[in-house]
Design an enzyme around this catalytic site. Structure first.
Site: not given
Length: 576
Positions: A101, A207, A263, A340-341
Site C-alpha cells: 500500500d 491509496d 484507489e 479492507h474497506d
C-alpha cells in the site's frame, strides 16, 4: 509475426492481505509478517500470482496503519524490516509477486515531517503540509472552508501553537501532505517508493490516488442542510495538477517495471478515469472504481437500509468498469467485490443464510472470474466468510469510520433508540469491520488465528461459524467455496484471452433476477449467466444468443446441470 508481450499485471490474480487479521504467529492476538510467510504456500495453492500487503509501516494505528509515522520502518507488532525483506524474498521464491500500500496523500501527525511543519510558521517544512489562517464570521473563528471529512466533522484542525488550521481529509491525526511543493514530492518518491522498490517490491496499490491536487479549496455546495460540513469529494478529487503529479510518480515506477492500481473515488466521469489508466498517458496501470461496491449505499454510505439495491443497478455499475477496456481504449480495469474497506460480498450481494452461503460464494467467484481485468480477492473471500452476526453489539465495532458514524447519529438524534437501531443495522450490513475480523483457519481456539497455546485475546473477535467455514476443512472438501475458487481460477487462466481480455456486453440489463453477459475475443465468444435469487430460475437466454450452439464450460453447482438455474447458481457457456 511479432508477439507483443502483455504486462505481467494484466493476467495476474491478486490476493489482498490485512496483516492484523491474517495470522498471528507469536500469540499476541495480532496478525504479523511471519504469520503471512507461514501461509504463502496456501495462498499460492489458490492460484494467486500477486499478494498485496495493506499498510505494515510504523504507525500509531489511529486508522489501522493508514496513518504512517515512518515509511521506512515496520509496525513493531507485525515484525521488523528484516521480516519484511524475508516476506518479499519468500514470495518471490514461490513465483509470486508482492505489492504494498502506498499512502502518500497524508501521513500521521507523529511523522517527523509534520512534527517539524507544526513547530513554527517559518520552519523549512512548514509548506510540506497544508496550512491556512482562520476565517472569521461575525467575530467567530471558522475553518477555511465547509468541507466534511471522510470520517465526519470538518477537514480542518486548529493548531494552537502556530494559530493556523491544517487540512486532514481523514482523521485529525492524518494531516494532508502538500503535493504543490516539489521538494515534498521528491522526498515522498524517495522514502515511500524507492526505498521499497530497491528491496524488491513489485508495485503499489496507491491509496486515495486522485486527492493529491486539491484545486482552489472553495466551499462545497450545501447538500446536507442539517450539517455545517458538506460533502466535497468533487472539490478535492481530480484536481488540476493530477496528471503532472502522476506522470512524475510513473517515471520512478517505470525504472522498476512496477505496477500501480490506484484507489479512485468520486470520479463519475469515465473519460477522466480512462485518462488515468490509458497506456499512452503513463499515469496509472489501473484503478479501483467504486461503482460496484457503492451499489446500495446511501449518499453518506451508511445512510441506507440493508439490501437497498436492484440487480439492474448492480449490472450497470459493472458495465461502467468493464467498458474501460472497450476498444479503441488502451486502458485497463479491475475486478473486485471485497477489500479492507468493504463488508463481505456474500452478505451484501447474495445470502449468508446457512443453506445459501456456499452457493452464493461460488456464484460470485464465477461471475468475477468471467469479468475482464486484473482480478483482486480479499483474504477470507476465498473460503466464503460472511459479515459478523446482528447479535454482536457496538463494542465489537473497532473501526473509526463505524464508531464516528454511530456517535454522530447519537449526537444528532439525542440518542433516539429508533435512529440508533437503524444506524446499527446499516453498520451490520456495510461496516468495514466485517472484513477485518481474523481469518477462520480451523476449529481450534480463536479459529486457529493464533497459536493453540496463546492466552492473548485476538484484537477483533473471531467469527462463531468456524465449524462450517474454515480454511483447513475446505482444503480437503471438493464441494467447498475454496475448491471452487481454485477451479474457476484455472478456468480463467485456461481461457485467458476470452475471460481476462475479452470485450464485455450485458445481454439483458433490466432482468431483475438473472445476470447474463457475453465475452468476445477475436471471434470467440462465451456467455455467463448468474441467478441472483434464492429460488430456481428458468434458464432463458436473450435473443442475441438464444439460437447459438452452447457448450457448458463450468457451473458453480454442477457441470452436468441441465434445466433451470438453481438458487445462486452461475454458469459459463462457450458459444460455437
Amino acid at each position: 509475426m511479432t508477439v507483443v508481450q502483455r504486462p505481467w499485471w494484466k493476467d495476474g490474480v491478486v490476493y489482498q492481505i490485512y496483516p492484523a487479521s491474517f495470522k498471528d504467529s507469536n500469540g499476541d492476538g495480532i496478525g504479523d509478517l511471519n504469520g503471512i510467510i507461514s501461509e504463502l504456500d496456501y495462498i499460492r495453492s489458490i492460484g494467486i500470482d500477486v499478494i498485496w500487503i495493506c499498510p505494515m509501516y510504523d504507525s500509531p494505528q489511529v486508522d489501522m496503519g493508514y496513518d504512517i509515522r515512518d515509511y521506512q520502518d515496520v509496525y513493531a507488532p507485525y515484525g521488523t524490516l528484516q521480516d519484511m525483506e524475508r516476506l518479499i524474498s519468500e514470495t518471490h521464491d514461490r513465483g509470486m509477486r508482492i505489492i504494498l500500500d502506498l499512502v502518500v496523500n497524508h501521513t500521521s501527525d507523529q511523522h517527523k515531517w509534520f512534527q517539524e511543519s507544526r513547530s513554527s510558521k517559518d520552519n523549512p517544512k512548514r509548506d510540506w503540509y497544508i496550512w491556512r489562517p482562520a476565517r472569521y464570521i461575525d467575530g467567530e473563528r471558522k475553518p477555511p472552508n465547509n468541507w466534511v471529512g471522510n470520517f465526519t466533522g470538518s477537514v480542518w484542525q486548529w493548531d494552537d501553537h502556530t494559530q493556523e488550521y491544517y487540512l486532514h481529509l481523514f482523521c485529525p491525526e492524518q494531516p494532508d501532505l502538500n503535493w504543490e511543493n516539489a521538494e515534498t514530492r521528491q522526498e515522498i518518491y524517495k522514502s515511500a517508493m524507492e526505498f521499497w522498490l530497491e528491496r524488491g517490491v513489485d508495485g503499489f496499490r496507491v491509496d486515495t490516488v486522485n486527492m493529491y491536487s486539491k484545486g482552489q479549496m472553495l466551499d462545497a455546495p450545501v447538500t446536507d442542510p442539517s450539517s455545517e460540513w458538506q460533502f466535497a469529494g468533487y472539490q478535492y478529487c481530480n484536481g488540476p495538477r493530477m496528471t503532472e503529479f502522476l506522470s512524475e510518480m510513473n517515471a520512478v515506477l517505470e525504472k522498476y517495471d512496477a505496477m500501480t492500481v490506484g484507489e479512485c473515488p468520486n470520479t463519475p466521469d469515465m473519460k477522466r478515469v480512462l485518462q488515468y489508466v490509458s497506456a499512452k498517458e503513463k499515469q496509472l496501470n489501473m484503478v479501483f472504481q467504486f461503482d460496484v461496491v457503492d451499489v446500495g449505499q446511501g449518499p453518506y454510505k451508511f445512510q441506507t437500509t440493508p439490501r437497498n439495491w436492484t440487480l439492474p443497478q448492480f449490472k450497470r455499475a459493472i458495465a461502467r468498469t468493464q467498458d474501460l477496456i472497450r476498444l479503441p481504449s488502451d486502458g485497463w480495469t479491475t475486478v473486485f467485490l471485497e477489500n479492507h474497506d468493504q463488508s463481505r460480498s456474500i452478505t451484501r450481494f447474495t445470502s449468508d443464510a446457512p443453506e445459501h452461503r456456499v452457493a452464493g460464494g461460488k456464484m460470485l467467484a464465477l461471475m468475477m472470474a468471467a469479468l475482464s481485468g486484473t482480478l483482486f480477492i480479499y483474504q477470507g473471500q476465498e473460503i466464503g466468510m460472511t459479515n459478523f452476526p446482528e447479535s454482536w453489539d457496538m463494542s465489537e465495532y473497532k473501526d473509526v469510520d463505524s464508531t464516528n458514524y454511530y456517535k454522530m447519529v447519537a449526537q444528532r438524534t439525542k440518542d433516539d433508540p429508533a435512529a440508533l437501531a437503524a444506524a446499527k443495522a446499516s453498520l451490520q450490513h456495510l461496516a468495514r469491520d466485517h472484513s477485518r475480523v481474523p481469518i477462520s483457519w480451523s476449529t481450534a481456539p480463536n479459529n486457529g488465528f493464533s497459536p493453540s497455546d496463546s492466552i492473548a485475546v485476538p484484537w477483533m473477535r473471531p467469527l462463531e461459524d468456524a465449524n462450517v467455514c474454515n480454511a483447513k476443512q475446505q482444503q480437503s472438501d471438493k464441494n467447498s467455496v475454496l475448491a471452487f475458487w481454485k477451479r474457476i481460477l484455472k478456468v480463467r487462466k485456461e481461457w485467458n484471452d476470452l475471460l481476462v481480455h475479452g470485450e464485455y456486453d450485458d445481454l439483458d440489463t433490466e432482468h431483475p433476477d438473472l445476470f447474463c453477459f457475453s465475452k468476445t475475443w477475436k471471434g470467440k465468444k462465451a456467455v455467463a449467466v448468474c441467478n441472483f435469487t434464492d429460488e430456481v430460475q428458468k434458464l432463458e437466454f436473450p435473443s442475441t444468443v438464444r439460437d447459438a450452439k452452447k457448450e457448458l464450460l463450468v457451473s458453480s453447482v454442477d457441470d452436468n446441470t441441465e434445466g433451470g438455474l438453481r438458487a445462486w447458481e452461475g454458469r459459463i457457456y462457450l458459444l460455437a
